[in-house]
Design a protein around this motif. Sequence first.
Motif, PDB file in Angstrom:
ATOM      1  N   ALA A 187      -5.319   5.919   5.767  1.00 41.54           N
ATOM      2  CA  ALA A 187      -4.163   5.066   6.067  1.00 41.54           C
ATOM      3  C   ALA A 187      -4.577   3.834   6.853  1.00 41.54           C
ATOM      4  CB  ALA A 187      -3.117   5.863   6.850  1.00 41.54           C
TER       5      ALA A 187
ATOM      6  N   PRO B 284       0.820  -1.212   0.000  1.00 41.86           N
ATOM      7  CA  PRO B 284       0.000   0.000   0.000  1.00 41.86           C
ATOM      8  C   PRO B 284       0.859   1.270   0.000  1.00 41.86           C
ATOM      9  CG  PRO B 284       0.115  -0.888   2.209  1.00 41.86           C
ATOM     10  CD  PRO B 284       0.869  -1.854   1.325  1.00 41.86           C
ATOM     11  N   SER B 285       0.278   2.341  -0.503  1.00 43.31           N
ATOM     12  CA  SER B 285       0.922   3.661  -0.474  1.00 43.31           C
ATOM     13  C   SER B 285       0.013   4.617   0.288  1.00 43.31           C
ATOM     14  CB  SER B 285       1.149   4.195  -1.891  1.00 43.31           C
ATOM     15  OG  SER B 285       2.013   3.357  -2.623  1.00 43.31           O
ATOM     16  N   VAL B 286       0.616   5.484   1.090  1.00 46.38           N
ATOM     17  CA  VAL B 286      -0.165   6.448   1.868  1.00 46.38           C
ATOM     18  C   VAL B 286       0.497   7.820   1.800  1.00 46.38           C
ATOM     19  CG1 VAL B 286      -1.082   7.050   4.140  1.00 46.38           C
ATOM     20  CG2 VAL B 286      -0.913   4.650   3.479  1.00 46.38           C
TER      21      VAL B 286
ATOM     22  N   HIS C  12      -8.676   2.591  -3.697  1.00 50.29           N
ATOM     23  CA  HIS C  12      -8.104   3.937  -3.642  1.00 50.29           C
ATOM     24  C   HIS C  12      -9.000   4.825  -2.789  1.00 50.29           C
ATOM     25  CE1 HIS C  12      -5.501   2.525  -6.871  1.00 50.29           C
ATOM     26  NE2 HIS C  12      -6.586   2.014  -7.401  1.00 50.29           N
TER      27      HIS C  12
ATOM     28  N   TYR D  66       0.246  11.329   3.900  1.00 51.40           N
ATOM     29  CA  TYR D  66      -0.289  11.743   5.201  1.00 51.40           C
ATOM     30  C   TYR D  66      -0.665  13.217   5.242  1.00 51.40           C
ATOM     31  CZ  TYR D  66       1.033   7.158   6.885  1.00 51.40           C
ATOM     32  OH  TYR D  66       1.133   5.793   7.058  1.00 51.40           O
TER      33      TYR D  66
ATOM     34  N   THR E 209      -9.338   8.680  -0.692  1.00 47.72           N
ATOM     35  CA  THR E 209      -8.950   9.977  -0.149  1.00 47.72           C
ATOM     36  C   THR E 209      -9.961  10.299   0.936  1.00 47.72           C
ATOM     37  OG1 THR E 209      -7.952  10.842  -2.174  1.00 47.72           O
ATOM     38  CG2 THR E 209      -8.749  12.455  -0.589  1.00 47.72           C
TER      39      THR E 209
ATOM     40  N   GLU F 216      -6.156  12.177   4.243  1.00 51.61           N
ATOM     41  CA  GLU F 216      -5.115  11.271   3.785  1.00 51.61           C
ATOM     42  C   GLU F 216      -5.494  10.665   2.435  1.00 51.61           C
ATOM     43  OE1 GLU F 216      -3.622   9.703   8.192  1.00 51.61           O
ATOM     44  OE2 GLU F 216      -5.163   8.581   7.091  1.00 51.61           O
TER      45      GLU F 216
ATOM     46  N   VAL G 120      -6.972   1.440   4.439  1.00 51.55           N
ATOM     47  CA  VAL G 120      -6.356   0.709   3.337  1.00 51.55           C
ATOM     48  C   VAL G 120      -5.824  -0.644   3.807  1.00 51.55           C
ATOM     49  CG1 VAL G 120      -3.951   1.552   3.474  1.00 51.55           C
ATOM     50  CG2 VAL G 120      -4.975   1.037   1.250  1.00 51.55           C
TER      51      VAL G 120
ATOM     52  N   ALA H 105      -4.705   7.049   0.298  1.00 53.41           N
ATOM     53  CA  ALA H 105      -4.117   5.717   0.433  1.00 53.41           C
ATOM     54  C   ALA H 105      -4.594   4.834  -0.703  1.00 53.41           C
ATOM     55  CB  ALA H 105      -4.494   5.097   1.779  1.00 53.41           C
ATOM     56  N   SER H 106      -3.735   3.938  -1.139  1.00 55.99           N
ATOM     57  CA  SER H 106      -4.119   3.044  -2.232  1.00 55.99           C
ATOM     58  C   SER H 106      -3.341   1.751  -2.158  1.00 55.99           C
ATOM     59  CB  SER H 106      -3.872   3.716  -3.586  1.00 55.99           C
ATOM     60  OG  SER H 106      -2.486   3.865  -3.828  1.00 55.99           O
TER      61      SER H 106
END
Length: 437
Positions: A420, A349-351, A413, A353, A415, A357, A423, A359-360
């Motif tokens: 965070a 996963p990518s976040v 995905h 901050y 927002t 936030e 996800v 995150a995906s």
Amino acid sequence: MTTHDVVVIGSGPGGYVAAIRAAQLGLKVALVERYATLGGTCLNVGCIPSKALLDSSERFFEAGHRFADHGIRVAGLELDWPRMQQRKAEVVAAVTRGVALLMKGNKVDVLHGTGRIVGPGRVEVAAADGTLTPLEAPNIVVATGSKPSTLPGVAIDRQRVMASTEALSLPEVPRRMAVIGGGAIGLEIASIYARLGTSITVLEYLDTLLPTMDRDCSRELHRVLRRDLKIDARVSHRVTGVEVTDTGVVVHARDRADAEVAVEADLCLVAVGRRPYTEGLGLESVGIAIDRRGFVPVDADLRTPAAGVWAIGDVVGGLMLAHKAEEEGIAVAERIAGQAPRIDPRLVPSVVYTWPEVASVGSTEEALVRDGVTFKVGRSFYRASGRARAGGEVDGIVKILAHTESDEILGVHITGPRAADLVGEAVVAMTFHATAE
């Protein structure tokens, strides 16, 4: 000559986790770190200090702008920037001390100095006083991480033109800041200072903020940053140079129409990504040639072309994320010990901050179209959630991508508040090949 089973060069999240896991598996491990404290960029000057300031600045912003909506009146609110910086330093000190204790508890030999590979199975550690310590091990793990990149014509002087390290330790809150790069680092630091009153202008080369993430999520964040923090984020702007003046900087760029743009500010943050750090590592001594972008070549098992030399984390490319480096460190340690772990890159996963936030995990729509995968899209908005309404957090979007035929989840995905945390649920679902249903 000191003999170990494994020598790890670099004590960032990938390196120190690799050292711990190898030690847990009964191997004799040495960890080499050039700086005085362990933890690498992430713990010392990157992820951890930035998150500390993000949290502090968000509380300050809420007290000044949102508490009143909840019937909470705050009189005489003022910023204590030195204390905010002190708290950040205390957080960093605590987590780096924690890593040192983990090394001691797992009986990992820690050597402070610059590690250099000097031949097959051999590493030399040069301490600050010039003392050289030779190490010998059949397995060497390169975990030297990355350093900030810049652009042609943009020189980082660490005074007026700076990278993230300097931007997180400014002596005072600037009045105006220009940020080159609309990725995670640029937007997180922009958010910190915008909450504290800095006028922020972000210049992004591509046509969207967070260009590696879902476009709908990026647009939602762009909208909120503009509305709440008054961040002037300009996409499709190509920076051509930064001029340092007596009073600050002028960032020169060309916009979408190729018209010249000049942005005046007190200082400029360069946040255009990071490059692998391999200078002085001695890779050539074992026949390893870095690629054209500076990355160390590895196979699917993270082995380099040199026998007994492994590489993990930012130095091998892919997502430059701490938790990705940690998983690679664990995998390498287990492979050295004769196990056969597997990492699925689609489950990293990518976040970002910011607040909200972003995150995906998994594929974006663009990636699925490019790969010819048929998919369906499910969307929902935070404003439709009673819980979001109750908390006064109605900005946000959730998008789930699933295969048209099998219904397997291909990407999630988000927002919005606590993206965070949310996800992680998606990662678990995708790990077990869950369907959207």
